[in-house]
Enzyme design. Structure first.
Site, PDB file in Angstrom:
ATOM      1  N   ASP A   1       0.830  -1.211   0.000  1.00 40.25           N
ATOM      2  CA  ASP A   1       0.000   0.000   0.000  1.00 40.25           C
ATOM      3  C   ASP A   1       0.863   1.259   0.000  1.00 40.25           C
ATOM      4  O   ASP A   1       1.955   1.270   0.576  1.00 40.25           O
ATOM      5  CB  ASP A   1      -0.920  -0.012   1.233  1.00 40.25           C
ATOM      6  CG  ASP A   1      -2.074   0.979   1.085  1.00 40.25           C
ATOM      7  OD1 ASP A   1      -2.421   1.330  -0.060  1.00 40.25           O
ATOM      8  OD2 ASP A   1      -2.629   1.395   2.115  1.00 40.25           O
TER       9      ASP A   1
ATOM     10  N   ASN B   1     -11.052  -2.495  -4.963  1.00 39.28           N
ATOM     11  CA  ASN B   1     -10.319  -1.554  -5.827  1.00 39.28           C
ATOM     12  C   ASN B   1     -10.980  -1.368  -7.194  1.00 39.28           C
ATOM     13  O   ASN B   1     -10.692  -0.402  -7.905  1.00 39.28           O
ATOM     14  CB  ASN B   1      -8.854  -2.003  -6.023  1.00 39.28           C
ATOM     15  CG  ASN B   1      -7.994  -1.872  -4.779  1.00 39.28           C
ATOM     16  OD1 ASN B   1      -7.055  -2.650  -4.581  1.00 39.28           O
ATOM     17  ND2 ASN B   1      -8.281  -0.876  -3.942  1.00 39.28           N
TER      18      ASN B   1
END
Ligand code: IPE
Ligand code: IPE
Ligand code: MG
Length: 250
Positions: free
Chosen positions: A16, A64
């Site tokens: 991330d 996502n």
């Protein structure tokens, strides 16, 4: 003191921070994702050197898909290009590549590339690299439940035969050792629907470092911390300590 237990057999990573890395440089987010792909290479290299057996990378979550079309499109292009370029090289290095997640949401062309890469590398035993793409832990469990329900409906399984082991057999990566260590970069302290079932007893390690900056030093630090932890799996420290020589109990 050298300690061979120190190395996790299975490392899982939530990669991330790509977007923030790009934003800090006033560049489009996709630039961060490209830099993230280079960090994958560094991480893979280190894990190969250390003899990690399984590396699972969270590349794209089921959530996502909700990002702006431009970013999703850019990521798909990046996946396709990386796969195209790297599959042969992975094969040469003895890596068995596999994908977990709902691949039906990818384009037919990308699905074909994924399948081809898996077929090419299937027999490799040096390391398994699992890419979680279009993956969600809840979806993983829902699919496992569905498969068991189908077996029950067909009369192949009785409901009372369903237990942890049997459900686990239908979750992703069931044929591999579960993750020993889970690393998340980017500073957030959460699981974000990663391997919910499989992480039950993983050691968790977080760093504020953004994924494109991830390097050997950080990974070494994570491995060092992992080596210093005592994994008790619900037992007491005394149960885990080797019995002292000549005494049955202290
Ligand atoms: C992780 O980086 C990569 C994907 C989720 C595809 P992000 O894109 O989430 O980066 P940040 O968290 O916005 O910085
Ligand atoms: C988790 O990152 C998913 C991946 C790294 C692929 P996100 O950036 O999507 O996670 P949240 O939304 O901040 O929890
Ligand atoms: Mg993020």
């Amino acid at each position: 003191m050298s300690d061979t237990r120190a190395v996790p057999r299975h490392l899982a990573v939530i990669m991330d921070g790509n977007g923030r890395w790009a934003e800090q440089r006033r560049r489009p987010r996709i630039i961060g994702h490209r830099a993230g792909a280079r960090a994958v290479q560094r991480c893979l290299e280190f894990c190969l050197e250390r003899g990690v057996e399984v590396l699972t990378l969270y590349a794209f979550s089921s959530e996502n898909w909700g990002r702006p079309a431009e970013e999703v499109g850019g990521l798909m292009k990046l996946f396709a290009g990386t796969l195209e370029r790297e599959a042969e090289e992975m094969h040469r290095r003895g890596i068995c590549l596999r994908f977990i997640g709902d691949r039906s949401r990818f384009s037919a062309a990308l699905q074909a590339k994924m399948q081809a890469a898996e077929a090419l590398t299937r027999g490799n035993t040096r390391m398994t690299l699992a890419i979680a793409a279009s993956y969600g832990g809840r979806q993983d469990l829902a699919m496992a439940a569905r498969q068991l329900a189908e077996q029950v409906a067909q009369g192949q399984l009785r409901p009372e035969e369903i237990d942890e082991a049997r459900l686990g057999q239908h979750t992703a990566l069931a044929d591999l050792p579960p993750p020993d260590l889970m690393i998340r970069t980017g500073g957030d302290l959460r699981i974000s629907n990663f391997l919910l079932w499989q992480l039950a007893y993983a050691e968790l390690w977080f760093t504020p470092q953004l994924w494109p900056d991830f390097d050997r030093d950080t990974l070494q630090q994570a491995f060092d911390d992992f080596a210093a932890r005592q994994r008790r799996f619900g037992l007491t420290p005394a149960q885990l300590a080797p019995a002292p020589q000549g005494h049955s109990q202290v």
